[in-house]
Design an enzyme around this catalytic site. Structure first.
Site, mmCIF file in Angstrom:
data_model
loop_
_atom_site.group_PDB
_atom_site.id
_atom_site.type_symbol
_atom_site.label_atom_id
_atom_site.label_comp_id
_atom_site.label_asym_id
_atom_site.label_seq_id
_atom_site.Cartn_x
_atom_site.Cartn_y
_atom_site.Cartn_z
ATOM 1 N N ARG A 132 0.831 -1.198 0.000
ATOM 2 C CA ARG A 132 0.000 0.000 0.000
ATOM 3 C C ARG A 132 0.873 1.258 0.000
ATOM 4 N NH1 ARG A 132 -1.988 -3.587 3.966
ATOM 5 N NH2 ARG A 132 -4.094 -4.405 3.539
ATOM 6 N N LYS A 164 -1.617 -2.524 8.221
ATOM 7 C CA LYS A 164 -2.723 -2.085 9.072
ATOM 8 C C LYS A 164 -2.639 -2.769 10.435
ATOM 9 C CE LYS A 164 -5.958 -1.096 5.305
ATOM 10 N NZ LYS A 164 -7.274 -1.424 4.714
ATOM 11 N N HIS A 204 -3.084 2.158 -5.916
ATOM 12 C CA HIS A 204 -3.826 0.963 -5.516
ATOM 13 C C HIS A 204 -4.105 0.074 -6.729
ATOM 14 C CE1 HIS A 204 -5.343 -0.570 -1.737
ATOM 15 N NE2 HIS A 204 -6.379 -1.090 -2.371
ATOM 16 N N ARG A 251 -1.333 -2.179 -7.093
ATOM 17 C CA ARG A 251 -1.502 -3.279 -6.138
ATOM 18 C C ARG A 251 -2.429 -4.339 -6.729
ATOM 19 N NH1 ARG A 251 -1.437 -4.462 -0.512
ATOM 20 N NH2 ARG A 251 -3.416 -5.081 0.423
ATOM 21 N N HIS A 272 -3.710 -9.122 3.450
ATOM 22 C CA HIS A 272 -5.159 -9.173 3.613
ATOM 23 C C HIS A 272 -5.517 -9.992 4.848
ATOM 24 C CE1 HIS A 272 -5.982 -8.391 -0.937
ATOM 25 N NE2 HIS A 272 -5.913 -7.273 -0.237
ATOM 26 N N TYR A 288 -9.330 -11.192 -6.874
ATOM 27 C CA TYR A 288 -8.400 -11.168 -7.996
ATOM 28 C C TYR A 288 -8.502 -12.425 -8.851
ATOM 29 C CZ TYR A 288 -6.641 -7.290 -5.299
ATOM 30 O OH TYR A 288 -6.556 -6.111 -4.604
#
Length: 345
Positions: free
Chosen positions: A197, A221, A291, A294, A317, A326
């Site tokens: 990210r 995150k 993004h 990504r 994730h 994806y």
């Protein structure tokens, strides 16, 4: 009644909301950006509910649904889903910490969001973008060499103490331009090579890079760390930036940051986005966000045979279902190629 009006005017929701923010900061390890998003969503809900109730313990599921009905008229379904998650988490926290006797949001459902497939580059477009950023860096470097060769006598003077040539402002400006071009090439290469990210890239320190096995330690995150590999082209671009470009921008404020802004501090995420937009414009490919790089990295990995859980780990994730999007992109691309190539499609 006078006391109730006073509480309403001063915002009875402010104190619990401040405590909630502190809880997210201290116990959940969320970034300030994430905390701000949670607080903004919950504040929006409580401000509207405060027109109907006078204390947190009086809030009912109907009050929350009333807020959802008001907001759903003006915001997208995806934004409404995010706001609902924030509010549900707030009331769960309030109940766990005995601020309310019952949790009015316990049965609150998140609005369903229709699945939209993330857009991504084709592999040829990605290669075109990478080639363009490197060509730009080479062009700037050639310009600097030409100016220094042509103006060596006219625009250089000697340091009387050390008898060393000192470049003038013009050559210093070219050196900074070359440094920024090398930085931009490294940014685009690393974003595509790793799928990290923007905030993760901006937060990288030099110590996070392991050259021996070409991996980078990323803090994602919730302050969760993971190790992500990168390929030889990205490694070369990073080495060029760190060895030939970074010193031209480095200041006392640079510390150990990998990527620097024009003034020498750690690069801002807004600048990273501008870099990618500008690079896509120069390359003549569709304008994209970081993004989308990504998304492209994930899709191309899966197309190349990578395991779904490996891609999940690489992207950071929390849920495998997020990564599974994806696979749908890959299937859709396969169907497009099938329709174009197969005579009986």
């Amino acid at each position: 009644m006078a006391q109730q009006r006073s509480d309403r005017e001063h915002g009875w929701w402010k104190a619990p909301l401040d405590r909630f923010a502190e809880y997210l900061r201290a116990n959940r390890g969320f970034s300030e950006h994430t905390i701000h998003a949670y607080v903004t969503d919950v504040k929006d809900c409580l401000e509207i509910i405060a027109n109907r109730v006078d204390m947190l313990n009086d809030v009912s599921i109907d009050d929350i649904r009333g807020w959802m009905a008001v907001r759903s008229r003006t915001v997208s379904r995806s934004s409404m889903a995010r706001k609902t998650v924030s509010v549900r988490r707030f009331f769960a926290w309030a109940y766990e910490h005995d601020l309310i006797e019952t949790n009015p949001a316990a049965t609150l459902r998140t609005p369903k969001i229709p699945m939209t497939l993330p857009w991504c580059f084709s592999q040829s477009q990605a290669s075109q973008l990478m080639e363009a950023v490197h060509e730009h860096a080479e062009e700037v470097e050639c310009q600097e060499d030409e100016v220094l060769d042509r103006d060596a006598g006219a625009h250089m003077h000697l340091d009387k103490r050390h008898k060393q040539p000192i470049p003038d402002d013009r050559s210093e400006d070219l050196a900074r331009r070359e440094a920024i071009a090398l930085r931009d090439a490294a940014i685009v290469e690393l974003l595509y090579a790793t799928g990290i990210r923007v905030a993760e890239l901006a937060g990288l320190d030099i110590d996070d890079i392991r050259w021996s096995d070409r991996t980078v330690r990323v803090t994602g995150k919730g302050n969760k760390q993971r190790v992500v590999p990168f390929g030889l082209p990205a490694a070369q671009a990073m080495e060029d930036w760190l060895q030939r470009g970074r010193d031209a921008l480095c200041t006392a404020y640079s510390h150990n940051a990998v990527f620097l802004g024009a003034r020498g501090g750690r690069i801002d995420t807004r600048i990273v986005r501008e870099v990618v937009h500008h690079a896509s414009e120069q390359a003549g490919v569709p304008d994209i966000s970081p993004h989308a790089l990504r998304h492209s990295a994930a899709t191309h990995l899966l197309n190349g045979g990578a395991d779904l859980r490996e891609v999940q780990e690489m992207l950071g994730h929390a849920s495998l279902s997020t990564t599974q999007r994806y696979t749908h992109v890959s299937i859709e691309q396969l169907k497009d190629r099938y329709r174009q190539a197969f005579p009986r499609a």
